[in-house]
Design an enzyme around this catalytic site. Structure first.
Site, PDB file in Angstrom:
ATOM      1  N   ASP A 221      14.850 -11.995 -27.353  1.00  0.00           N
ATOM      2  CA  ASP A 221      13.406 -12.103 -26.910  1.00  0.00           C
ATOM      3  C   ASP A 221      12.972 -11.090 -26.312  1.00  0.00           C
ATOM      4  O   ASP A 221      14.193 -10.991 -25.617  1.00  0.00           O
ATOM      5  CB  ASP A 221      11.708 -12.570 -27.334  1.00  0.00           C
ATOM      6  CG  ASP A 221      10.478 -12.128 -28.085  1.00  0.00           C
ATOM      7  OD1 ASP A 221      10.724 -11.187 -27.367  1.00  0.00           O
ATOM      8  OD2 ASP A 221       9.860 -12.367 -28.961  1.00  0.00           O
ATOM      9  N   HIS A 244      15.418  -7.737 -26.478  1.00  0.00           N
ATOM     10  CA  HIS A 244      14.745  -7.116 -26.789  1.00  0.00           C
ATOM     11  C   HIS A 244      13.880  -6.004 -25.944  1.00  0.00           C
ATOM     12  O   HIS A 244      13.318  -5.194 -26.384  1.00  0.00           O
ATOM     13  CB  HIS A 244      13.406  -7.544 -27.946  1.00  0.00           C
ATOM     14  CG  HIS A 244      13.430  -8.691 -28.563  1.00  0.00           C
ATOM     15  ND1 HIS A 244      12.047  -9.313 -29.738  1.00  0.00           N
ATOM     16  CD2 HIS A 244      14.821  -7.978 -29.319  1.00  0.00           C
ATOM     17  CE1 HIS A 244      13.008  -9.627 -31.115  1.00  0.00           C
ATOM     18  NE2 HIS A 244      13.700  -9.530 -30.700  1.00  0.00           N
TER      19      HIS A 244
END
Length: 395
Positions: A221, A244
């Site tokens: 993430d 991310h």
């Protein structure tokens, strides 16, 4: 009478010096977790021993060190609370702290290692193993499973140092800083697979004066996620990927929400990440804002969305379709951003119709897309561009 008065002044000054010297020279206290019953075998529950060591260190009048020798120490959820009686507690970890292999044990508790209402706590070294791989598999399979626990959380605390700590395979977020002031993180190493769900490396929210330096974050993430109420955040010399990217947001989920301001992201390399420098907000009304953000000296290596502002974030297309974000974004600077984009659109500003992004600044941005020219996309965004700009600015 004058002589006695002068003598008393000299005596008082002498006593003050002696007292100051005694405080400075006061030795620190060291508490070895093994002395409280902790076992380095990775199987024996050592939670009680760690909490007892914390109680002794926190209750000591002298600055204290909790020492964790080499070995693997199994811990269930542990909450370390203040206020302590001394001016500082150091956790010196030469071993590995291991979460239970059965993710149900701590999976619904929220936090594995939680420090709350503490001041002047210093965590040095060590490995924090969240053993989250089985929970990730459960989530990906769509089975019934707990949400997962954050590995290390500091809440409502001040003057915190986290140095040389490695967090691996967290069930959810690796490190969370919430409601804190003056936090310094250096040499942090975060490791989780690129497809591990909700395993943000470092999450900061409702906090001020937080610094993240010289760290490497590989996760599934956000490498760093920045939540509402964050101010005076400095991120420098960080390697991010997989993951991310570094994200401000998502913001604007709530109608009344504090803003984000004074954020610097400097000398960061993104490698193979989903995003690079990202700001995202829900497409719904909100009192939030983002202002005074600087991205400087950034290297992108095959990043899918190197520069992106997304104010139409609406996961699952629920509770926000057709609405405009109320988050006001202004004074965002991108300076010396270079490298490669994995997609044709290297710069995308998708801003709110009701509250357009304003005073965006591009200065020496060069992002390539293979042997083709990259492109930029702007909606409801205004600002300036200078120096070498690739792709051509759409501001």
């Amino acid at each position: 009478m004058v002589m006695n008065y002068n003598f008393m002044l000299v005596l008082l000054a002498f006593l003050v010096v002696v007292l100051q010297y005694s405080v400075v020279a006061q030795p620190s206290a060291t508490f070895n977790v093994q002395s409280f019953g902790a076992k380095p075998d990775g199987r024996t529950d050592s939670t009680k021993a760690f909490l007892s060591a914390w109680g002794a260190a926190c209750g000591s009048m002298r600055p204290s060190t909790i020492y964790v020798p080499p070995g693997r120490y199994l811990l269930r959820d542990a909450r370390f609370t203040g206020q302590c009686k001394n001016k500082g507690v150091t956790f010196r970890i030469d071993g590995t702290l291991v979460a239970p292999a059965d993710y149900w044990v701590i999976g619904n508790i929220g936090n594995w290692l939680h420090f709350e209402y503490v001041s002047n706590v210093n965590i040095q070294g060590g490995i924090l193993d969240g053993q989250g791989t089985a929970l990730w598999d459960c989530k990906r399979a769509g089975k019934r499973c707990p949400s997962g626990a954050t590995t290390l959380r500091f809440s409502n605390s001040n003057n915190i140092m986290i140095r040389g700590v490695s967090s691996v395979n967290s069930q959810m977020f690796h490190i969370v800083i919430n409601g804190c002031n003056n936090v310094k993180m250096s040499g942090v190493n975060v490791q989780a697979s690129g497809n591990s769900p909700n395993t943000d490396g470092i999450h900061v929210q409702m906090s001020s004066s937080v610094t993240i330096l010289n760290s490497k974050i590989s996760t599934g993430d956000d490498c760093v996620s920045i939540g509402a109420g964050t101010s005076n955040l400095w991120i420098e010399n960080v390697l991010c990927g997989p993951g991310h990217g570094i994200s401000i947001g998502s913001l604007g989920k709530d109608l009344h929400e504090p803003g984000v301001q004074n954020v610097t992201v400097k000398t960061v390399t993104f490698t193979g990440t989903q995003n690079g420098a990202r700001i995202k907000s829900w497409g719904r009304p909100s009192s939030g804002f983002v202002r005074n953000v600087l991205y400087q000296h950034i290297t992108m290596v095959d990043v899918h969305n190197p520069i992106v502002i997304d104010q139409n974030y609406c996961p699952g297309h629920k509770n926000c379709p057709g609405q405009d974000s109320g988050v006001k974004i202004s004074d965002i600077s991108y300076e010396d951003i270079h490298g490669s984009s994995a997609t044709k659109v290297a710069v995308q500003f998708d801003c709110s119709k009701n509250y357009p992004c304003s005073r965006i600044k591009l200065d020496n941005v060069k992002l390539t897309y293979g042997d083709q020219p990259s492109t930029a996309s702007c909606d409801n965004a205004g600002g300036t561009a200078s120096g070498v700009i690739v792709p051509a600015s759409c501001l």
